[in-house]
Design an enzyme around this catalytic site. Structure first.
Site, mmCIF file in Angstrom:
data_model
loop_
_atom_site.group_PDB
_atom_site.id
_atom_site.type_symbol
_atom_site.label_atom_id
_atom_site.label_comp_id
_atom_site.label_asym_id
_atom_site.label_seq_id
_atom_site.Cartn_x
_atom_site.Cartn_y
_atom_site.Cartn_z
ATOM 1 C CB CYS A 1 9.216 75.247 44.539
ATOM 2 S SG CYS A 1 8.494 75.344 42.682
ATOM 3 C CB CYS B 1 5.766 87.194 48.697
ATOM 4 S SG CYS B 1 4.136 86.356 48.319
ATOM 5 C CB SER C 1 -3.319 78.316 57.019
ATOM 6 O OG SER C 1 -4.376 78.265 56.171
ATOM 7 C CG ASP D 1 -10.834 80.923 54.641
ATOM 8 O OD1 ASP D 1 -9.625 80.560 55.129
ATOM 9 O OD2 ASP D 1 -11.429 80.504 53.944
ATOM 10 C CG ASP D 2 -5.950 81.249 54.854
ATOM 11 O OD1 ASP D 2 -6.446 81.057 54.323
ATOM 12 O OD2 ASP D 2 -5.188 80.198 55.422
ATOM 13 C CB CYS E 1 1.319 86.077 42.118
ATOM 14 S SG CYS E 1 2.850 86.073 42.394
ATOM 15 C CB CYS F 1 5.512 91.873 46.531
ATOM 16 S SG CYS F 1 4.592 91.714 45.044
ATOM 17 C CB CYS G 1 -1.839 88.897 44.889
ATOM 18 S SG CYS G 1 -1.573 89.004 46.527
#
Length: 517
Positions: free
Chosen positions: A12, A280, A327, A389-390, A426, A503, A506
């Site tokens: 968010c 993150c 991105s 690609d990211d 996550c 962090c 993931c």
């Protein structure tokens, strides 16, 4: 954020604005917040909400929430409902399928013994189930499945040491931070102030900006003494469009009070057992807009460095470098520069189709891929492409793209991923699915290139990603600046060694805090 869902999670954006000086203000607070949320639209596309207040001793909170994009929710007629206001907070939301409902839209507003509060939250509580039970045991009802409502109720709940006639909101916030170590960034509105709060691990981003007079906006050298207001945002990218100048990030564990008189740090809550910061790392990889600033560096620059490191780790003979827009573009440019190949566009993007990664339904993701890209075949017929690609999460997006490029004339397609394989969900606020859905955990991962239809597939290493993120961050002793304010000198970490930390749960499965599930 939804407690009953073990797969896709929320991401968010939060925003707040308060006018400086005399009230009522001439500043158009509802429009400022709306534009701020538009700048955070990439963090959530399913619902949006704004709560404003006149800031009086008995303030009237004006609320408007709705499903859809910010510009659809906040029409001119709807914005009129939010006047007259001197401060306000807003939220843009992503949620799971089945939980995308108006009742879960933020900000949440509750009536307390000492007046109303409004709360907007980015993140996910790692101990949400236990906290939910605690509230229910105390007779506090919950009307939604969102842990953001729990945060609001925990703040409204009077601590045992507080007297009825002396509300201590800082003590309540500190109590919340003690109960919930991660993961959240919060904006909290009560009467005539906004509190900006970041969890002690700094897992989710939050920063503060200063609204400048229009005449001073483009003059970065001018140190104007005038301030029209203050804003707080998940990302600094939202500041330019509203005429705000980036000031600083909210530090991990910091409680900041923003009023018409300015900004002041009230306290900094330390992490337990000397744990490191755990910002993150995926914010750098994918979620943040490239023009945002984290840890005094631009996201675009970090992604560019990731591409350069990827070129060192995974070179390949090819004719050109391209990207899956948009991105991954900085990483592709970094890769191309490092290996001396031309950067060429091979795909064009339909900008009116949402990001497939944050659409909550599998069918919507797959349809999104089909509608999202066109090919620029004249640029690559008969050539060998390195496609950057990211990230590859499920593999649903990249496989059809590879097929599309080869059918359109590409001789070879080599996939290079500017982040390591995602192997773990996550539980701290990012939309990453269950382990079973992740392509890195499927048997097909052993022969991934063949499975995807590529000539080769190589990921950036965890070490390479961490190095790219941290190499320009200065490790030094930092003192918390008083920022024209008074800080409570309580020996609680106001002067400390603040080493950076990220962090990578993931990617590695090493979570910064114990998860309670």
């Amino acid at each position: 954020m939804e407690l009953e869902e073990s797969g896709i999670r929320e991401e968010c954006g939060v925003f707040g604005c308060i006018a400086s000086g005399d009230w009522p203000t001439q500043l158009d607070v509802p429009h400022v917040i709306t534009l701020g949320l538009v700048g955070l639209q990439h963090r959530g596309q399913e619902s949006a909400g704004i709560v404003t207040s006149d800031g009086s001793s008995v303030p009237k909170f004006r609320v408007h929430k709705g499903m859809g994009l910010v510009n659809h929710v906040f029409t001119e007629d709807n914005l009129k409902k939010l006047y007259v206001s001197n401060l306000g907070i807003g939220h843009t939301r992503y949620a799971t399928t089945g939980k995308c409902e108006l009742e879960n839209c933020q900000p949440f507003v509750v009536e307390t013994l000492h007046g109303k509060i409004a709360v907007a939250h980015n993140g996910e509580l790692v101990n949400a189930a236990r906290l939910r039970k605690k509230l229910l045991r105390h007779g506090i009802g919950l009307s939604t499945s969102s842990d953001s409502e729990m945060i609001t109720q925990l703040l409204a709940y009077t601590p045992p040491q507080e007297q009825d006639d002396t509300p201590d909101w800082v003590a309540r916030i500190k109590n919340l931070m003690k109960e919930a170590p991660a993961a959240y960034s919060l904006v909290i509105m009560h009467r005539d102030v906004i509190y900006a709060v970041r969890d002690p691990y700094g897992n989710r981003p939050l920063c503060i900006g200063r609204l400048m007079p229009v005449s001073d906006i483009n003059d970065k050298e001018k140190k104007s003494s005038e301030t029209e207001g203050w804003v707080v945002s998940s990302e600094s990218c939202s500041f330019l469009s509203i005429g705000a100048r980036y000031c600083h990030e909210v530090k991990p564990g910091e409680i900041v009070e923003i009023s018409r008189h300015g900004v002041r740090t009230l306290d900094i809550i330390p992490r337990s057992n000397g744990d490191p910061v755990a910002f993150c790392i995926f914010e750098y990889v994918y979620f943040a807009r490239p023009d945002s600033m984290f840890e005094d560096q631009m996201v675009y620059t970090v992604r560019y460095r990731c591409g350069q490191q990827l070129a060192v780790e995974a070179p390949v003979e090819a004719d050109l470098v391209s990207t899956v827009p948009e991105s991954a573009t900085p990483a592709a440019l970094g890769y191309a520069t490092k290996c001396g190949l031309p950067y060429v566009e091979v795909l064009c993007k339909n900008r009116y189709v949402g990001r497939t990664f944050i659409q909550p339904n599998m069918r919507l993701r797959q349809l999104g891929v089909a509608k999202k890209f066109g090919v620029l075949s004249d640029n690559f017929k008969g050539k060998r492409i390195v496609l950057i690609d990211d990230s590859i999460v499920r593999g649903n997006t990249i496989s059809p793209i590879i097929k599309l490029l080869k059918e359109s004339g590409a001789k070879e397609v080599h996939i290079r991923v500017a982040s390591p394989p995602i192997k773990h969900p996550c539980f701290m606020g990012i939309n990453i699915p269950t382990k079973e859905e992740l392509i890195a955990n499927k048997p097909e991962f052993e022969y991934l290139a063949e499975y995807l239809g590529a000539n080769s597939v190589v990921y950036l290493s965890v070490e390479g990603l961490v190095s790219s993120v941290q190499q320009e961050i200065k490790f030094k002793k930092q003192k918390v600046k008083k920022r024209d304010i008074t800080i409570q000198e309580n020996g609680n970490g106001l002067e400390y060694f603040e080493k950076t930390g990220h962090c990578t749960a993931c990617l590695t499965g090493q979570y910064p805090v114990d998860l309670e599930w």
